[in-house]
Design an enzyme around this catalytic site. Structure first.
Site, PDB file in Angstrom:
ATOM      1  CG  ASP A  12       7.995  -2.692  -2.123  1.00 29.15           C
ATOM      2  OD1 ASP A  12       8.289  -1.743  -2.862  1.00 29.15           O
ATOM      3  OD2 ASP A  12       7.685  -3.813  -2.582  1.00 29.15           O
ATOM      4  CB  SER A  13       4.644  -0.306  -4.070  1.00 29.37           C
ATOM      5  OG  SER A  13       5.346  -1.340  -4.724  1.00 29.37           O
ATOM      6  CE1 TYR A  44       2.712   2.570  -3.332  1.00 27.02           C
ATOM      7  CE2 TYR A  44       4.910   3.412  -2.843  1.00 27.02           C
ATOM      8  CZ  TYR A  44       3.668   2.999  -2.408  1.00 27.02           C
ATOM      9  OH  TYR A  44       3.392   3.010  -1.064  1.00 27.02           O
ATOM     10  N   GLY A  45       4.647   2.204  -9.712  1.00 23.57           N
ATOM     11  CA  GLY A  45       5.476   2.510 -10.888  1.00 23.57           C
ATOM     12  C   GLY A  45       4.850   3.396 -11.945  1.00 23.57           C
ATOM     13  CB  CYS A  75       9.841   0.852  -2.929  1.00 19.89           C
ATOM     14  SG  CYS A  75       8.864   1.264  -4.368  1.00 19.89           S
ATOM     15  CG  ASN A  76      14.758  -0.030  -7.028  1.00 10.51           C
ATOM     16  OD1 ASN A  76      15.950   0.144  -7.197  1.00 10.51           O
ATOM     17  ND2 ASN A  76      14.273  -1.170  -6.566  1.00 10.51           N
ATOM     18  CB  THR A  77       8.908   3.161  -7.738  1.00 13.85           C
ATOM     19  OG1 THR A  77       9.139   2.004  -8.526  1.00 13.85           O
ATOM     20  CG2 THR A  77       8.064   4.143  -8.508  1.00 13.85           C
ATOM     21  CD  GLU A 153       2.124  -6.573  -4.564  1.00 14.01           C
ATOM     22  OE1 GLU A 153       1.215  -6.708  -3.732  1.00 14.01           O
ATOM     23  OE2 GLU A 153       3.298  -6.297  -4.241  1.00 14.01           O
ATOM     24  CB  CYS A 185      11.562  -3.325  -9.689  1.00  9.72           C
ATOM     25  SG  CYS A 185       9.977  -3.642  -8.886  1.00  9.72           S
ATOM     26  CG  HIS A 187       7.489  -6.258  -6.563  1.00 11.32           C
ATOM     27  ND1 HIS A 187       7.576  -5.027  -5.969  1.00 11.32           N
ATOM     28  CD2 HIS A 187       6.269  -6.753  -6.223  1.00 11.32           C
ATOM     29  CE1 HIS A 187       6.457  -4.772  -5.300  1.00 11.32           C
ATOM     30  NE2 HIS A 187       5.645  -5.809  -5.432  1.00 11.32           N
TER      31      HIS A 187
END
Ligand code: DGL
Length: 264
Positions: A12-13, A44-45, A75-77, A153, A185, A187
């Site tokens: 993931d980011s 990343y978004g 990660c969806n992005t 984060e 997302c 997160h």
């Protein structure tokens, strides 16, 4: 050639994909896992597609160098922007995560659903295609969760700024009388306790974690890659930033996991 005992690779980011890791570990408790938190490059978004693709390739290559048998893009992005390219370049099965708008669209009674996701996900072609095909006749309120990922984060889920931002983002959804909120997302599942406090009871919150875990199991089975040994698994988490937030989010597993800082 990958073998059954090789680890499941997940990236993931940043720390958000650990919400997906928890679902995978719950369903497949004997599998070794290697999780990469690319927090140094989060979020990343707001990055252009080419950058998201190149970061996703970097993470994939690191996981493959470490012998992973399958890659979960948690990660969806990264999924919506890069998974097609990853699948065409690497000879390993990939599992992606996409916002669960289909189940929400099937269940809504008010014919109105909301999605909170990153700019990268909501702006992607893959998301648009899916949204068009499943939301016919349904109002879809899309909101970019600007600023939420950096706060998560940082690891302070009690930060008052989170509540303030969410108040703003939920407003148009409440006005549209949504009855399902899709978390687009990985997160955001960490915001569920706060969201539950802020949303009327009738609104269901949906994420894709469980579906991703089930899909991982199915694809491993299909490739004869399920680990049949019932031994204690090796559960590694690598981050290229501080280990503190991972430690916090995964504290209930602290006895059985290893968290390390690495360069990748
Ligand atoms: N966790 C991510 C997702 O599912 C990415 C958030 C970000 O880095 O912007 O979209």
């Amino acid at each position: 050639m990958a073998n059954r005992e090789a680890p499941i690779g997940i990236f993931d980011s940043g720390v958000g994909g650990t919400s997906i890791w928890q679902e995978i570990h719950q369903l497949l408790p004997h599998e070794d896992t290697l999780y990469l938190a690319d927090s140094k490059y989060a979020p990343y978004g707001n990055r252009p597609k080419e950058e998201i693709v190149s970061l996703s390739k970097k993470n994939t290559e690191y996981l493959l160098e470490n012998g992973c048998k399958i890659i979960v893009v948690a990660c969806n992005t990264a999924t919506t922007n890069a998974i097609a390219q990853l699948r065409s370049e690497y000879d390993v099965p990939f599992i992606g995560i996409e916002p669960a708008i289909k189940p929400a669209a099937l269940k809504t009674k008010t014919r109105s659903i909301g999605i909170l996701a990153t700019k990268g996900t909501l702006g992607s072609e893959l998301f648009h295609k899916t949204a068009e095909s499943v939301t016919y006749g349904i109002q879809l309120t899309e909101v970019v969760g600007e600023g939420l990922v950096p706060l998560i984060e940082n690891g302070n889920l009690g930060d008052p700024q989170l509540r303030k931002l969410l108040q703003r983002y939920l407003q148009p959804m409440l006005e549209a009388q949504i009855d399902h909120l899709v978390l687009g997302c990985s997160h955001y599942p960490y915001l569920v306790p706060l969201l539950r406090e802020m949303l009327p009871e009738g609104i269901k919150i949906i994420d894709s974690g469980e579906a991703v875990a089930r899909q991982t199991q199915a694809i491993l089975q299909q490739h004869n890659l399920l680990n049949l040994k019932k031994t204690i698994p090796k559960l590694r988490f690598y981050t290229n930033a501080s280990v503190a937030t991972l430690q916090l989010l995964l504290q209930e597993y602290s006895e059985s996991i290893l968290i390390e800082k690495k360069d990748f």
